[in-house]
Design a protein around this motif. Sequence first.
Motif, PDB file in Angstrom:
ATOM      1  N   UNK A 147       0.802  -1.235   0.000  1.00  0.00           N
ATOM      2  CA  UNK A 147       0.000   0.000   0.000  1.00  0.00           C
ATOM      3  C   UNK A 147       0.831   1.280   0.000  1.00  0.00           C
ATOM      4  N   UNK A 148       2.076   1.214   0.466  1.00  0.00           N
ATOM      5  CA  UNK A 148       2.839   2.464   0.592  1.00  0.00           C
ATOM      6  C   UNK A 148       4.152   2.494  -0.191  1.00  0.00           C
ATOM      7  N   UNK A 149       4.531   1.390  -0.834  1.00  0.00           N
ATOM      8  CA  UNK A 149       5.842   1.378  -1.466  1.00  0.00           C
ATOM      9  C   UNK A 149       5.959   2.350  -2.633  1.00  0.00           C
ATOM     10  N   UNK A 150       4.865   2.583  -3.367  1.00  0.00           N
ATOM     11  CA  UNK A 150       4.956   3.530  -4.487  1.00  0.00           C
ATOM     12  C   UNK A 150       5.180   4.951  -3.983  1.00  0.00           C
ATOM     13  N   UNK A 151       4.578   5.311  -2.867  1.00  0.00           N
ATOM     14  CA  UNK A 151       4.843   6.616  -2.261  1.00  0.00           C
ATOM     15  C   UNK A 151       6.300   6.698  -1.818  1.00  0.00           C
ATOM     16  N   UNK A 152       6.808   5.586  -1.277  1.00  0.00           N
ATOM     17  CA  UNK A 152       8.210   5.561  -0.845  1.00  0.00           C
ATOM     18  C   UNK A 152       9.139   5.834  -2.020  1.00  0.00           C
ATOM     19  N   UNK A 153       8.828   5.286  -3.176  1.00  0.00           N
ATOM     20  CA  UNK A 153       9.689   5.466  -4.348  1.00  0.00           C
ATOM     21  C   UNK A 153       9.709   6.910  -4.844  1.00  0.00           C
ATOM     22  N   UNK A 154       8.723   7.690  -4.499  1.00  0.00           N
ATOM     23  CA  UNK A 154       8.650   9.098  -4.913  1.00  0.00           C
ATOM     24  C   UNK A 154       9.491  10.014  -4.027  1.00  0.00           C
ATOM     25  N   UNK A 155       9.907   9.521  -2.870  1.00  0.00           N
ATOM     26  CA  UNK A 155      10.623  10.353  -1.916  1.00  0.00           C
ATOM     27  C   UNK A 155      11.981  10.782  -2.479  1.00  0.00           C
ATOM     28  N   UNK A 156      12.302  12.053  -2.336  1.00  0.00           N
ATOM     29  CA  UNK A 156      13.636  12.510  -2.746  1.00  0.00           C
ATOM     30  C   UNK A 156      14.135  13.581  -1.775  1.00  0.00           C
ATOM     31  N   UNK A 157      15.441  13.556  -1.579  1.00  0.00           N
ATOM     32  CA  UNK A 157      16.097  14.533  -0.719  1.00  0.00           C
ATOM     33  C   UNK A 157      16.399  15.785  -1.543  1.00  0.00           C
ATOM     34  N   UNK A 158      16.978  16.780  -0.907  1.00  0.00           N
ATOM     35  CA  UNK A 158      17.350  17.999  -1.633  1.00  0.00           C
ATOM     36  C   UNK A 158      18.402  17.681  -2.696  1.00  0.00           C
ATOM     37  N   UNK A 159      18.415  18.455  -3.733  1.00  0.00           N
ATOM     38  CA  UNK A 159      19.357  18.271  -4.842  1.00  0.00           C
ATOM     39  C   UNK A 159      20.806  18.238  -4.363  1.00  0.00           C
ATOM     40  N   UNK A 160      21.159  19.126  -3.429  1.00  0.00           N
ATOM     41  CA  UNK A 160      22.544  19.195  -2.943  1.00  0.00           C
ATOM     42  C   UNK A 160      22.917  18.034  -2.023  1.00  0.00           C
ATOM     43  N   UNK A 161      21.965  17.144  -1.734  1.00  0.00           N
ATOM     44  CA  UNK A 161      22.225  15.993  -0.868  1.00  0.00           C
ATOM     45  C   UNK A 161      22.272  14.672  -1.641  1.00  0.00           C
ATOM     46  N   UNK A 162      22.006  14.705  -2.906  1.00  0.00           N
ATOM     47  CA  UNK A 162      21.886  13.453  -3.663  1.00  0.00           C
ATOM     48  C   UNK A 162      23.190  12.676  -3.751  1.00  0.00           C
ATOM     49  N   UNK A 163      24.319  13.339  -3.567  1.00  0.00           N
ATOM     50  CA  UNK A 163      25.596  12.617  -3.553  1.00  0.00           C
ATOM     51  C   UNK A 163      25.901  12.046  -2.171  1.00  0.00           C
ATOM     52  N   UNK A 164      25.070  12.365  -1.188  1.00  0.00           N
ATOM     53  CA  UNK A 164      25.307  11.935   0.182  1.00  0.00           C
ATOM     54  C   UNK A 164      24.549  10.670   0.568  1.00  0.00           C
ATOM     55  N   UNK A 165      23.449  10.392  -0.097  1.00  0.00           N
ATOM     56  CA  UNK A 165      22.593   9.272   0.293  1.00  0.00           C
ATOM     57  C   UNK A 165      21.986   8.629  -0.953  1.00  0.00           C
ATOM     58  N   UNK A 166      21.984   7.310  -0.968  1.00  0.00           N
ATOM     59  CA  UNK A 166      21.392   6.585  -2.086  1.00  0.00           C
ATOM     60  C   UNK A 166      19.878   6.696  -2.057  1.00  0.00           C
TER      61      UNK A 166
END
Length: 150
Positions: free
Chosen positions: A9-28
């Motif tokens: 029920x919630x995995x598709x919402x989980x896949x939409x989650x994104x961090x700030x642009x300047x953090x994308x090199x910090x966390x997968x």
Amino acid sequence: MRLEPITPRNYEDALKLSVREDQRDLVSSVEKSLAEAYVWGEHAWPRLIYDGDRMVGFLMAFVDLPWKDPDDTDRRCGLWRLNIAADEQGKGYGRFAVEAACAELRSRGNTRFYVTYVPRDGGPEPFYRRLGFVPTGELSGGETVAVRTL
């Protein structure tokens, strides 16, 4: 605030989650995390972070994970991934999630909780230090290894 398992029920919402642009090199991404949870199933503890009915982040802890390679006898537990939605940061969700994961692993008899992070300006080191993590002097994949006593 609460942590919830990932479900159909919630995995598709989980896949939409994104961090700030300047953090994308910090966390997968959550996608990579869920793939790792599948591969390392018995060691992965993935959870979504909710505030009421609103999903605000993703956390994945590891439990009894071989540290260096699959045959390693040095097994540890700790924080594998923490992704707080870009527009939800600075509201205490990360602190809540780390404390909840620490409590879960303490209840399982663990006494130390590890984290790794990219050592760079604007990185998460100050956040983890405020939560009581202390660098061990080790590196893992170029990331600083820190530990907190539970």
